[in-house]
Motif scaffolding. Structure first.
Motif, PDB file in Angstrom:
ATOM      1  N   ASP A   2      -2.332   6.617  -5.510  1.00 48.19           N
ATOM      2  CA  ASP A   2      -3.374   5.680  -5.072  1.00 48.19           C
ATOM      3  C   ASP A   2      -3.603   4.459  -5.950  1.00 48.19           C
ATOM      4  OD1 ASP A   2      -5.954   7.503  -3.329  1.00 48.19           O
ATOM      5  OD2 ASP A   2      -4.142   6.488  -2.692  1.00 48.19           O
ATOM      6  N   PHE A  62       0.826  -1.195   0.000  1.00 43.25           N
ATOM      7  CA  PHE A  62       0.000   0.000   0.000  1.00 43.25           C
ATOM      8  C   PHE A  62       0.863   1.249   0.000  1.00 43.25           C
ATOM      9  CE2 PHE A  62      -2.814  -3.125   1.968  1.00 43.25           C
ATOM     10  CZ  PHE A  62      -3.915  -2.982   1.162  1.00 43.25           C
ATOM     11  N   GLU A  63       0.444   2.230  -0.771  1.00 42.10           N
ATOM     12  CA  GLU A  63       1.048   3.545  -0.661  1.00 42.10           C
ATOM     13  C   GLU A  63       0.613   4.137   0.672  1.00 42.10           C
ATOM     14  OE1 GLU A  63       2.921   5.345  -2.969  1.00 42.10           O
ATOM     15  OE2 GLU A  63       3.154   3.373  -3.884  1.00 42.10           O
ATOM     16  N   PRO A  64       1.426   5.006   1.246  1.00 42.85           N
ATOM     17  CA  PRO A  64       0.963   5.692   2.454  1.00 42.85           C
ATOM     18  C   PRO A  64      -0.362   6.381   2.158  1.00 42.85           C
ATOM     19  CG  PRO A  64       3.239   6.256   1.947  1.00 42.85           C
ATOM     20  CD  PRO A  64       2.745   5.422   0.819  1.00 42.85           C
ATOM     21  N   ALA A  65      -1.267   6.393   3.140  1.00 49.48           N
ATOM     22  CA  ALA A  65      -2.613   6.929   2.918  1.00 49.48           C
ATOM     23  C   ALA A  65      -2.543   8.327   2.322  1.00 49.48           C
ATOM     24  CB  ALA A  65      -3.381   6.953   4.228  1.00 49.48           C
ATOM     25  N   GLY A  66      -3.433   8.572   1.367  1.00 49.69           N
ATOM     26  CA  GLY A  66      -3.552   9.920   0.822  1.00 49.69           C
ATOM     27  C   GLY A  66      -2.529  10.245  -0.250  1.00 49.69           C
ATOM     28  N   SER A  67      -1.748   9.227  -0.654  1.00 52.29           N
ATOM     29  CA  SER A  67      -0.759   9.506  -1.685  1.00 52.29           C
ATOM     30  C   SER A  67      -1.428   9.688  -3.036  1.00 52.29           C
ATOM     31  CB  SER A  67       0.245   8.357  -1.751  1.00 52.29           C
ATOM     32  OG  SER A  67       0.483   7.982  -3.072  1.00 52.29           O
TER      33      SER A  67
END
Lengths: 263, 223
Positions: free
Chosen positions: B208, B200-205
């Motif tokens: 997405d 997962f990409e860090p949230a909000g990247s």
């Protein structure tokens, strides 16, 4: 993908999932087409219940419907919002919040040993390998199967395999857990154990099942037929109607065969 | 057949994967440079003692040499015929020691440790826009699915035998490939459902949608 995607992205800036939003999923006239075949048509739904069961014959679109919820498939027409966001815009973030347990555990497990398999979701979320391993072991212990940690996945019983698959999704602490016929390869005892485990989960469940006894205590049942929603309501309304329909279809098929004469 | 790793708590299990890899490289290089039969024999015996240090379960793992035994015998006979039995023996000791040492690393190193140790080697592929964890994951998948594919093949052979009474034949190759491909679709989907090959990409990247690999990426996004 529709222009609405870019517009919302611009408006919210970030992924902007509202994990507390109720309903958590809103389908508006959703259609799905794959390889020039209509899989789903005109599905409009709002999902908010804690326990939702899905029934329908093979090929009725059940599996595709649930795959829309975590972004494994994207709708061809209509709009679908999960946690308040259009699925196309948040596709990469959805799987961590909408866990998915597949029918065949042998196709779901990626790692050779149990602990690695359960820890994988956490390393995917950016945790260190050590932290992930400790947390995985703690989860295995909580479900009384710490002894399996170092065992090769291939050597487990079917029930243990499915349990490990469920834990490897739960480890990411999703809000929703989707299960696509999770008991189809299990014996009666394993089925009951897994069902008891699922009953106690705090997650919202969406489960496809051919075994109606597994979902007759659920809050809501969706009946899919030919890519459309045929009936939607509480189990005591939908399940008897579904069973009646299967009986009628079976009788009709038998009558057809009889009139066609001996093979 | 299971995955190659043998669970345990031996000193070799506790030794960091990176150290084992480096030592394996160095020792293999030294072995190749050695030509003295006595020294090579000593190295072979030392390798066997390493296995013995793991206990009875370790000794059993020496059987990793079994698939190679036939080849080694042929090679030795070949050298015997050309009149250079010493060269033949040297070859056997070289190959035997190196295979056993490499196997020793495999059976005492957990797959995720091995992946973590290999990741730096794959760093350069970052320039191609790929995550270094991708090749490592590929290795994991191979080890996990070799037994699975064998099972698929055996099921096909069984069905074939049930219908024809004959043993599996070349005719099973095509259906086997088809089943393997269908299975890979399922595995890719399952991988996507847990964040894809790169995690997962860090949230909000902003990236997405690229965070999902496997089936979801392959599939044409309907418009």
């Amino acid at each position: 993908m529709g222009f609405w995607k870019r517009k919302t992205m611009a408006k919210t800036g970030q992924s902007g999932l509202d994990l507390t939003s109720q309903p958590y999923a809103v389908f508006e006239d959703v259609g799905l087409e794959m390889n020039q075949t209509e899989i789903l048509q005109g599905v409009s739904l709002t999902l908010s219940e804690q326990r939702i069961g899905i029934v329908g014959l093979n090929g009725s679109g059940k599996s595709s419907l649930v795959r829309l919820l975590n972004g494994l498939r994207l709708p061809s027409t209509g709009s679908l919002k999960v946690f308040g966001q259009p699925v196309g815009a948040v596709r990469g973030q959805l799987p961590r919040h909408v866990g998915f347990v597949f029918q065949n555990p042998d196709h779901q497990a990626i790692f050779p040993t149990v602990e690695e398999e359960v820890a994988f979701g956490l390393t995917q979320l950016g945790n260190s390998k050590e932290d992930a391993r400790v947390a995985a072991r703690a989860l295995l212990r909580r479900y009384g199967v710490e002894a399996l940690a170092d065992k090769p996945f291939t050597g487990l019983s079917e029930g243990q395999k499915q349990l490990v698959c469920i834990l490897s999704v739960l480890v990411m602490d999703p809000e929703i857990l989707i299960l696509d016929e999770p008991m189809s390869s299990l014996d009666g005892l394993a089925t009951r154990r897994i069902a008891a485990l699922l009953r106690d989960l705090s997650q919202k469940l969406v489960m496809i099942s051919h075994d109606l006894s597994l979902i007759d205590g659920f809050d809501r049942i969706l009946w899919m037929e030919g890519g459309r929603l045929k009936m939607d309501g509480p189990p005591d309304a939908v399940l008897p109607a579904y069973e009646r329909d299967i009986n009628l279809k079976a009788q009709a098929a038998a009558a057809d065969q009889a009139s066609a004469g001996p093979l | 057949m299971m995955s190659l790793y043998v669970p345990g708590q031996s000193w070799l299990h506790r030794c960091p994967a990176g150290v084992k890899f480096v030592l394996l490289c160095v020792i293999s290089a030294v072995l190749l440079a050695m030509h003295d039969l006595w020294l090579l024999g000593l190295a072979f015996v030392a390798t066997l003692m390493l296995y013995a240090s793991l206990g009875p379960q370790g000794v059993r793992q020496v059987s990793a040499l079994k698939p190679l035994a036939f080849l080694l015998v042929i090679l030795f006979l070949f050298h015997l015929m050309t009149g250079d039995w010493q060269q033949g023996l040297r070859l056997i000791l070289h190959l035997g020691s190196m295979v056993l040492l490499a196997n020793l690393v495999t059976i005492t190193t957990r797959l995720d440790d091995m992946m973590a140790a290999l990741r730096p080697i794959f760093q350069p592929i970052r320039f191609l826009g790929l995550s270094p964890s991708v090749p490592a994951l590929a290795v994991a998948l191979v080890i996990r699915f070799v037994p699975e594919l064998l099972r698929v093949y055996n099921a096909l052979a069984e069905a074939y035998r049930a219908k024809t009474g004959a043993r599996g034949s070349y005719r099973l190759i095509a259906p086997f490939m088809i089943q393997a491909l269908a299975m890979s679709e399922n595995v890719a989907e399952a991988l996507s459902a847990r964040g894809g090959a790169s995690g997962f990409e860090p949230a909000g990247s902003a990236r997405d949608k690229n965070a999902v690999g496997g089936a979801a990426m392959k599939e044409e996004i309907p418009s």
